[in-house]
Design an enzyme around this catalytic site. Structure first.
Site, PDB file in Angstrom:
ATOM      1  N   TYR A 119       0.949  -1.221  -0.070  1.00 46.33           N
ATOM      2  CA  TYR A 119       0.056   0.312  -0.240  1.00 46.33           C
ATOM      3  C   TYR A 119       0.991   0.894   0.430  1.00 46.33           C
ATOM      4  CZ  TYR A 119      -3.984   3.200   1.079  1.00 46.33           C
ATOM      5  OH  TYR A 119      -4.595   4.371   0.936  1.00 46.33           O
ATOM      6  N   GLU A 319       9.043   5.319  17.384  1.00 47.25           N
ATOM      7  CA  GLU A 319       9.396   5.213  15.730  1.00 47.25           C
ATOM      8  C   GLU A 319      10.791   5.421  15.439  1.00 47.25           C
ATOM      9  OE1 GLU A 319       6.921   5.728  12.087  1.00 47.25           O
ATOM     10  OE2 GLU A 319       6.295   6.217  13.722  1.00 47.25           O
ATOM     11  N   HIS A 320      11.033   7.032  15.736  1.00 48.08           N
ATOM     12  CA  HIS A 320      12.326   7.279  15.205  1.00 48.08           C
ATOM     13  C   HIS A 320      12.698   7.592  16.179  1.00 48.08           C
ATOM     14  CE1 HIS A 320       9.057   8.017  11.973  1.00 48.08           C
ATOM     15  NE2 HIS A 320       9.694   7.662  11.153  1.00 48.08           N
TER      16      HIS A 320
END
Length: 435
Positions: A119, A319-320
């Site tokens: 996606y 996440e980061h």
């Protein structure tokens, strides 16, 4: 000591989760029942699109012709970096065989999934980089069929740069479908695509919920929430760079958390002053997202020292994770929970998002406590095998029979008994658990 919040978020990533499950479940059910006609209906209703769903080669070539050469070169550069990093990941996973006992050989094989659905977001922002990250890694893994889908725009279709990128990276079929209908088409094998073994790629809350509902029936890369980012900075950091990096990630969406963790209050106060100024200078859509994210989800945390900073970061499991602090090697060894790590001012999350090589599809909402991001390994099934001689089977069968009877699993025990009797008819064995 207790953490000192110079800015505390009034909301969390789950505050505005919304009641999306019922909506998504209905769309998935309608499309599974109604097939391609239902998918087209939702494309018209939700994306206002009534064009071709499956892009033809002529349409792909026409889209590619609209992409400026310089942008093509940039995309090829990013694709090459991601491909080479993915190849190194693939090569780190090896098949092997091992004789555990004389006559018993065991082994491991890495087998790619046959069919993948990628996606690629294309609504508010056209995520060319997501096509690079998802399609390239699937191709390097050796998957037999790769479907890419991306939301079309009314009267236009998929962004030409996304079409160019998906084709360059190796997509076998490109579908002009967005949201839940795109996920459903790939999962259920519509439009002459094989049903996906695994679905990958970022998306909005409806895409994420569709993947969550389908998980188990198909594999997914991870359960994804809003993107989040944390910066660890000490007195050596440049407040303007720190502020710019926070704003750069806040523009992802209204509910994208950004966090600054520091042991220097002077730096923190400077960043608190700079961020609103930088947000105010963004284009309108970006500004509105960043304003909301900063107001409702951002936090600035003051710690006593770098150890407390590192511990706080591990608790958030971002996440980061960016480190703009002295002694980068110490941070690299100390930090444990993150999706991807950016060490030093000379790198930034945006580099990883777009072009530097490691994948940008990463765990959100604290999932970095237990998983990493998308990699070649996500597309690989690590399976095992075994083979034995009759002599090699003997001690295994004896142990199996006794353990099985201890557990009360007589049928299991007898599968061992029958082999011992067949292979060693003259031998006597004590196969009761109590012996």
């Amino acid at each position: 000591m207790a953490l000192h919040y110079l800015k505390k978020a009034p909301k969390t990533a789950t505050t505005d989760a919304g009641e999306t499950r019922e909506i998504v479940q209905k769309i998935l059910g309608d499309i599974e029942q109604g097939g391609e006609a239902a998918a087209r209906k939702y494309a018209l209703e939700l994306d206002k699109y009534d064009g071709n769903i499956v892009l033809t080669r002529d349409e792909i070539e026409a889209a590619k012709a609209k992409v400026p050469q310089k942008l093509q070169d940039d995309i090829k550069f990013a694709h090459d970096n991601v491909r080479r990093f993915a190849e190194a990941q693939r090569d780190s996973l090896r098949d092997f065989s091992l004789e555990l006992v004389p006559g018993l050989t065991t082994g491991q094989r890495s087998i790619p999934c046959r069919s993948v659905g990628c996606y690629v977001p294309g609504g508010r922002y056209s995520h060319v980089a997501s096509a690079i990250m998802t399609v390239t890694t699937a191709k390097v893994a050796g998957c037999q069929h790769i479907t890419a889908c991306s939301p079309p725009r009314p009267g236009v279709g998929i962004n030409p740069a996304i079409v160019y990128t998906a084709d360059l990276c190796g997509a076998d079929r490109i579908l002009a479908l967005g949201g839940v209908q795109g996920i459903a088409a790939m999962a259920f094998g519509l439009f002459d695509c094989p049903p996906a073994d695994i679905l990958v790629g970022p998306g909005n809350q409806f895409v994420a919920e569709a993947k969550r509902i389908l998980f188990g029936r198909v594999g997914i890369d991870m359960f994804a929430g809003p993107t989040d980012s944390l910066i660890l900075a000490d007195a050596s950091a440049d407040p303007l760079v720190v502020a710019a990096d926070l704003v750069g990630q806040a523009e992802h969406g209204y509910n994208s958390p950004v966090w600054l963790v520091t042991d220097d209050e002077k730096l923190a106060q400077a960043v608190l002053k700079l961020v609103p100024e930088l947000i105010a200078d963004l284009p309108e859509v970006n500004r509105m997202n960043a304003e909301a994210a900063w107001r409702d989800y951002a936090e600035v945390i003051l710690c006593a020292d770098r150890e407390e900073m590192a511990a706080t970061s591990d608790d958030y499991a971002p996440e980061h994770l960016t480190v703009q602090a002295a002694d980068l090697d110490w941070w690299l060894k100390r930090l444990q929970c993150y999706g991807s790590l950016f060490l030093g001012e000379e790198t930034t999350v945006a580099f990883g998002d777009k072009a530097s090589g490691p994948n940008h599809v990463l765990p959100t909402s604290g999932a970095a406590r237990y998983t990493g991001g998308l990699s070649v390994h996500k597309y690989m099934k690590v399976v095992t095998w075994q083979r034995a001689t009759r002599e090699g089977a003997r001690p295994i069968a004896e142990a199996t029979a006794r353990i099985s009877r201890l557990e009360g699993m007589e049928g299991h025990a007898r599968t061992a008994d029958i082999r011992l009797k067949k292979y060693f008819p003259e031998a006597r064995f004590e196969l009761n658990a109590s012996a």
